[in-house]
Design a protein around this motif. Structure first.
Motif, PDB file in Angstrom:
ATOM      1  N   GLN A   1     -25.528  33.784  40.334  1.00 31.23           N
ATOM      2  CA  GLN A   1     -26.024  32.998  41.465  1.00 31.23           C
ATOM      3  C   GLN A   1     -25.084  33.067  42.661  1.00 31.23           C
ATOM      4  OE1 GLN A   1     -26.844  28.935  40.474  1.00 31.23           O
ATOM      5  NE2 GLN A   1     -27.832  28.483  42.425  1.00 31.23           N
TER       6      GLN A   1
ATOM      7  N   TRP B   1     -25.282  36.622  44.181  1.00 32.23           N
ATOM      8  CA  TRP B   1     -26.577  36.880  44.830  1.00 32.23           C
ATOM      9  C   TRP B   1     -26.701  36.116  46.151  1.00 32.23           C
ATOM     10  CZ3 TRP B   1     -29.781  40.622  43.408  1.00 32.23           C
ATOM     11  CH2 TRP B   1     -31.052  40.667  43.993  1.00 32.23           C
ATOM     12  N   ASN B   2     -26.066  34.956  46.235  1.00 28.68           N
ATOM     13  CA  ASN B   2     -26.193  34.120  47.421  1.00 28.68           C
ATOM     14  C   ASN B   2     -25.147  34.415  48.497  1.00 28.68           C
ATOM     15  OD1 ASN B   2     -28.403  32.764  46.366  1.00 28.68           O
ATOM     16  ND2 ASN B   2     -27.164  31.130  45.461  1.00 28.68           N
ATOM     17  N   GLU B   3     -24.285  35.400  48.234  1.00 30.51           N
ATOM     18  CA  GLU B   3     -23.305  35.758  49.265  1.00 30.51           C
ATOM     19  C   GLU B   3     -24.015  36.246  50.528  1.00 30.51           C
ATOM     20  OE1 GLU B   3     -20.086  38.316  48.442  1.00 30.51           O
ATOM     21  OE2 GLU B   3     -19.255  37.100  46.822  1.00 30.51           O
ATOM     22  N   THR B   4     -23.451  35.906  51.674  1.00 32.78           N
ATOM     23  CA  THR B   4     -24.057  36.292  52.950  1.00 32.78           C
ATOM     24  C   THR B   4     -23.974  37.805  53.143  1.00 32.78           C
ATOM     25  OG1 THR B   4     -23.383  34.183  53.900  1.00 32.78           O
ATOM     26  CG2 THR B   4     -23.974  35.942  55.442  1.00 32.78           C
ATOM     27  N   SER B   5     -25.078  38.391  53.586  1.00 32.73           N
ATOM     28  CA  SER B   5     -25.131  39.828  53.850  1.00 32.73           C
ATOM     29  C   SER B   5     -25.297  40.066  55.345  1.00 32.73           C
ATOM     30  CB  SER B   5     -26.303  40.461  53.097  1.00 32.73           C
ATOM     31  OG  SER B   5     -26.466  41.816  53.476  1.00 32.73           O
TER      32      SER B   5
ATOM     33  N   ARG C   1     -30.298  44.965  52.240  1.00 33.17           N
ATOM     34  CA  ARG C   1     -29.901  43.655  51.733  1.00 33.17           C
ATOM     35  C   ARG C   1     -29.987  43.627  50.204  1.00 33.17           C
ATOM     36  NH1 ARG C   1     -32.976  38.815  54.180  1.00 33.17           N
ATOM     37  NH2 ARG C   1     -31.377  37.750  52.940  1.00 33.17           N
ATOM     38  N   LEU C   2     -31.064  44.210  49.659  1.00 33.42           N
ATOM     39  CA  LEU C   2     -31.206  44.263  48.205  1.00 33.42           C
ATOM     40  C   LEU C   2     -30.081  45.073  47.580  1.00 33.42           C
ATOM     41  CD1 LEU C   2     -32.792  43.697  45.622  1.00 33.42           C
ATOM     42  CD2 LEU C   2     -34.174  45.740  46.111  1.00 33.42           C
TER      43      LEU C   2
ATOM     44  N   HIS D   1     -27.108  45.569  48.801  1.00 29.04           N
ATOM     45  CA  HIS D   1     -25.876  44.796  48.935  1.00 29.04           C
ATOM     46  C   HIS D   1     -25.795  43.722  47.842  1.00 29.04           C
ATOM     47  CE1 HIS D   1     -22.642  42.512  50.867  1.00 29.04           C
ATOM     48  NE2 HIS D   1     -23.364  41.429  50.613  1.00 29.04           N
ATOM     49  N   LYS D   2     -26.891  43.007  47.594  1.00 30.87           N
ATOM     50  CA  LYS D   2     -26.889  41.953  46.587  1.00 30.87           C
ATOM     51  C   LYS D   2     -26.666  42.518  45.183  1.00 30.87           C
ATOM     52  CE  LYS D   2     -29.822  38.621  49.036  1.00 30.87           C
ATOM     53  NZ  LYS D   2     -28.941  37.453  48.876  1.00 30.87           N
TER      54      LYS D   2
ATOM     55  N   LYS E   1     -22.959  43.599  44.915  1.00 34.66           N
ATOM     56  CA  LYS E   1     -22.062  42.450  44.788  1.00 34.66           C
ATOM     57  C   LYS E   1     -22.189  41.822  43.398  1.00 34.66           C
ATOM     58  CE  LYS E   1     -19.672  41.969  48.545  1.00 34.66           C
ATOM     59  NZ  LYS E   1     -18.183  41.924  48.510  1.00 34.66           N
ATOM     60  N   THR E   2     -23.408  41.729  42.912  1.00 35.66           N
ATOM     61  CA  THR E   2     -23.618  41.130  41.594  1.00 35.66           C
ATOM     62  C   THR E   2     -22.972  41.972  40.495  1.00 35.66           C
ATOM     63  OG1 THR E   2     -25.715  40.173  42.348  1.00 35.66           O
ATOM     64  CG2 THR E   2     -25.354  40.295  39.973  1.00 35.66           C
TER      65      THR E   2
END
Length: 282
Positions: free
Chosen positions: A214, A217-221, A229-230, A232-233, A236-237
């Motif tokens: 969570q 996934w909620n980090e600012t992009s 964006r997908l 990047h998420k 990061k995850t």
């Protein structure tokens, strides 16, 4: 089965099915690095032309599974002779030969001298020489308290292959999964393993998993385009999960490698002496 063993990297495969519990050969390869063509199936062999994509260097690879029965040995030796390529073709032969070519490759004095001579004559006809294992004398054990041990598995190559791949080295690995020890043939630096992300299904049952996903996934992009964006998420995850799992399971992984190292050291010791009862129990 091939997909289970090869995973997502080794997607290319060719197989010679086993008869009962013996005789099977499975060849797996990474299609990003090698091209495998002209696969040939024999009674005891599986051969193919292998091309390394980065250098465009090709060689013939023959994987073998030699028969255990004496009345089939001659057919096996003849099939090896038939696989000999034309002059100037690089050739690498590997597998379980179920046969030794020197008396010292068995820890008992009851080696069949006639079969040894016939196998050695086959290797000479094929102009093959052994690639020597650096850290073991034998590759198979019947795993008894006073074991019979032999070097039944190996790699052989002709002069053309040896000259082209002159920095190779062959090591035996731990026999933790089989009565045969695995063999690893690589260059002097060892195989390069790219760093990749693997999601483990059991992570979802571990404490902290949901929170890590969570927060990542909620980090600012900074990206506005949806696909970026997908990406990047997901990136990061995966990074957060990798760090989280490393801190959570690193000790278990260290213990696993320690256990494999202990087994390998006992394998090596058994080449030269009998193991004590305490060592066998361990």
């Amino acid at each position: 089965t091939a997909a289970f063993l090869g995973g997502y990297r080794l997607k290319g495969f060719a197989q010679r099915p086993a008869v009962g519990t013996r005789g099977g050969i499975l060849l797996l390869w990474n299609e990003d690095h090698v091209r495998v063509e002209s696969v040939q199936y024999g009674d005891y062999t599986l051969s193919a032309t292998v091309t390394i994509i980065s250098s465009n260097i090709s060689f013939k690879l023959t994987s073998v599974y030699g028969p255990t029965r004496n009345n089939l040995k001659e057919a096996f030796f003849q099939e090896m002779k038939d696989q000999k390529p034309a002059n100037n073709v690089r050739w690498l032969v590997t597998g379980d030969f179920n046969q030794i070519y020197r008396a010292r490759d068995k820890n008992r004095p009851n080696a069949n001298r006639g079969r040894i001579v016939r196998f050695r004559n086959t290797l000479n006809f094929c102009e093959l020489k052994e690639i020597h294992i650096q850290n073991r004398k034998y590759t198979w054990s019947n795993e008894q308290s006073n074991p019979t041990m032999s070097k039944l598995d190996g790699f052989f190559c002709n002069e053309e292959w040896d000259i082209t791949f002159d920095k190779h080295i062959l090591h035996a690995l731990s026999s933790s999964l089989s009565d045969h020890c695995p063999l690893l043939l690589a260059n002097e630096d060892g195989p390069r393993r790219p760093r990749t992300f693997r999601f483990e299904n059991f992570w979802t049952n571990m404490p902290g998993f949901q929170q890590v996903v969570q927060e990542a996934w909620n980090e600012t992009s900074a990206h506005n385009e949806p696909y970026q964006r997908l990406f990047h998420k997901l990136k990061k995850t995966s990074q957060k999960l990798r760090s989280w799992s490393k801190s959570l399971f690193s000790n278990a992984k260290v213990q696993l490698h320690m256990a494999l190292e202990v087994i390998l050291r006992l394998d090596e010791a058994q080449d030269h002496r009998a193991l004590s009862p305490a060592e066998l129990d361990l």
